[in-house]
Write a protein that holds these residues in place. Structure first.
Motif, PDB file in Angstrom:
ATOM      1  N   ASN A  37       0.834  -1.203   0.000  1.00  0.00           N
ATOM      2  CA  ASN A  37       0.000   0.000   0.000  1.00  0.00           C
ATOM      3  C   ASN A  37       0.870   1.254   0.000  1.00  0.00           C
ATOM      4  N   SER A  38       0.221   2.387  -0.099  1.00  0.00           N
ATOM      5  CA  SER A  38       0.949   3.655  -0.231  1.00  0.00           C
ATOM      6  C   SER A  38       1.050   4.410   1.088  1.00  0.00           C
ATOM      7  N   THR A  39       0.971   3.693   2.194  1.00  0.00           N
ATOM      8  CA  THR A  39       1.039   4.324   3.509  1.00  0.00           C
ATOM      9  C   THR A  39       2.380   4.038   4.171  1.00  0.00           C
ATOM     10  N   THR A  40       2.994   5.058   4.743  1.00  0.00           N
ATOM     11  CA  THR A  40       4.245   4.857   5.463  1.00  0.00           C
ATOM     12  C   THR A  40       3.957   4.194   6.803  1.00  0.00           C
ATOM     13  N   GLU A  41       5.000   3.698   7.452  1.00  0.00           N
ATOM     14  CA  GLU A  41       4.801   3.044   8.746  1.00  0.00           C
ATOM     15  C   GLU A  41       4.226   3.997   9.793  1.00  0.00           C
ATOM     16  N   GLU A  42       4.484   5.284   9.614  1.00  0.00           N
ATOM     17  CA  GLU A  42       3.973   6.271  10.560  1.00  0.00           C
ATOM     18  C   GLU A  42       2.621   6.832  10.142  1.00  0.00           C
ATOM     19  N   GLY A  43       2.020   6.237   9.079  1.00  0.00           N
ATOM     20  CA  GLY A  43       0.646   6.558   8.725  1.00  0.00           C
ATOM     21  C   GLY A  43       0.430   7.655   7.707  1.00  0.00           C
ATOM     22  N   LYS A  44       1.462   8.111   7.045  1.00  0.00           N
ATOM     23  CA  LYS A  44       1.286   9.148   6.032  1.00  0.00           C
ATOM     24  C   LYS A  44       0.996   8.510   4.668  1.00  0.00           C
ATOM     25  N   GLU A  45       0.059   9.119   3.926  1.00  0.00           N
ATOM     26  CA  GLU A  45      -0.389   8.577   2.648  1.00  0.00           C
ATOM     27  C   GLU A  45       0.384   9.202   1.493  1.00  0.00           C
ATOM     28  N   LEU A  46       1.150   8.382   0.781  1.00  0.00           N
ATOM     29  CA  LEU A  46       1.953   8.899  -0.319  1.00  0.00           C
ATOM     30  C   LEU A  46       1.095   9.373  -1.480  1.00  0.00           C
TER      31      LEU A  46
END
Length: 338
Positions: free
Chosen positions: A95-104
């Motif tokens: 998915n396009s989410t970083t481990e810290e929850g930001k959406e690319l």
């Protein structure tokens, strides 16, 4: 690969041999340089206008590719890395989410201004002095469009010098640098090349662009590397003492009293079990989770970063290292964007 790296030089030699006037060659080079900078400028302007219209963005990561490989001392495959990293970022297997929850997928988090056309510039005979200046100017163009902050995709590690120079000059002072690498890249001029990928941090420190330089993951270092570190006051953390240093490195606080923090990640900082697609394979490196812990826990205003030395020509068939580089980009994006 060496032939590819010398194409621009050979082209210029052919023009000189044909008695083409030097002023005509220079005018042609200047047009190509201006076209290159115009493309970066207009792309950055478009992204900046969009983000300012959206509002609520303090800092947004913007990818800038610098596909340069000719300053590598061994293999030049890193020149092919930027499109492979982009492909892996958006390949759909994760998915396009970083481990810290930001959406690319959110342009307020991540945009892309394309590549500096390195090979095209070299094809018309632009030398490394001018090329480094073009890279510096390209980074400044990105930074000039608030709230964009550059995350540069290499390319070999020689690109860090013009990028850090741009960041320091644009912000008006030195930064603190966190440098993750198997090698210190601080030779005075490796194999006589002042722009060698093994000399980039010597140029940075000579220029006064960094106050502190912390090098983490080091496990291939010569006498000169240690002497240069002492000369410039570099803080080196070698893998042989990583277990002792882990607590410190996973709780870093940088950037106070300077213009921010710059992070440079050479993919070979990782043990080759995690990232085999590099030119210089050095066993005994960091795990991917080690790197993530260092990045996630770092306290400081990250103003720019780079990911360098991924060599697609040495990657596994399924593109394992491309995915690792893409994941590094994701987590760095999370540190920059706010």
């Amino acid at each position: 690969m060496k032939n590819i790296g010398k194409m621009g030089i050979h082209y210029l030699q052919r023009l000189n041999a044909a008695n083409v006037p030097k002023d005509l060659i220079e005018k042609g080079q200047n047009r190509v340089i201006e076209a290159s900078l115009t493309l970066i400028r207009e792309r950055a302007k478009l992204r900046g206008e969009l983000l300012r219209a959206l509002g609520g963005v303090v800092a947004s990561t913007s990818l800038l590719g610098v596909p340069l490989g000719h300053n590598s001392s061994f293999l030049q495959g890193p020149a092919f890395a930027p499109p492979r990293i982009r492909e892996a970022i958006w390949c759909g297997s994760t998915n396009s989410t970083t481990e810290e929850g930001k959406e690319l997928n959110d342009p307020r988090v991540l945009t892309d201004v394309g590549d500096v056309p390195v090979q095209e510039l070299r094809d018309c005979g632009v030398d490394d002095d001018r090329l480094m200046s073009i890279i510096t100017e390209s980074v400044k163009l990105v930074m000039g469009e608030d709230p964009l902050r550059p995350l540069v995709l290499g390319g070999d590690h020689s690109i860090s010098f013009p990028v850090v120079r741009a960041v320091s000059e644009k912000l008006g002072g030195p930064v603190d640098i966190l440098h993750l690498d198997a090698h210190p890249d601080i030779y005075h001029a490796f194999e006589g090349n002042k722009y060698s990928h093994a000399s980039s941090f010597a140029r940075i420190m000579e220029g006064g662009y960094a106050r502190r330089l912390l090098q983490v993951g080091i496990r291939s270092i010569t006498k000169e590397g240690r002497e240069q570190a002492k000369r410039f006051g570099v803080e080196q953390y070698e893998m042989r003492t990583f277990s002792r240093d882990r607590q410190l490195l996973e709780n870093l606080k940088l950037g106070e009293g300077v213009k921010g923090v710059y992070i440079s990640v050479d993919v070979d900082c990782l043990d080759p079990a995690f990232a085999p697609g590099v030119s210089h394979i050095e066993p005994g490196g960091l795990s991917f989770r080690d790197v993530c812990n260092i990045l996630h826990n770092l306290k400081g205003d990250v103003v720019a970063a780079d990911v360098v030395e991924f060599n697609p020509q040495r990657d596994t068939v399924d593109g394992m290292t491309a995915m690792v580089a893409a994941k590094l980009v994701r987590e760095l994006t999370a540190k920059i964007s706010k």
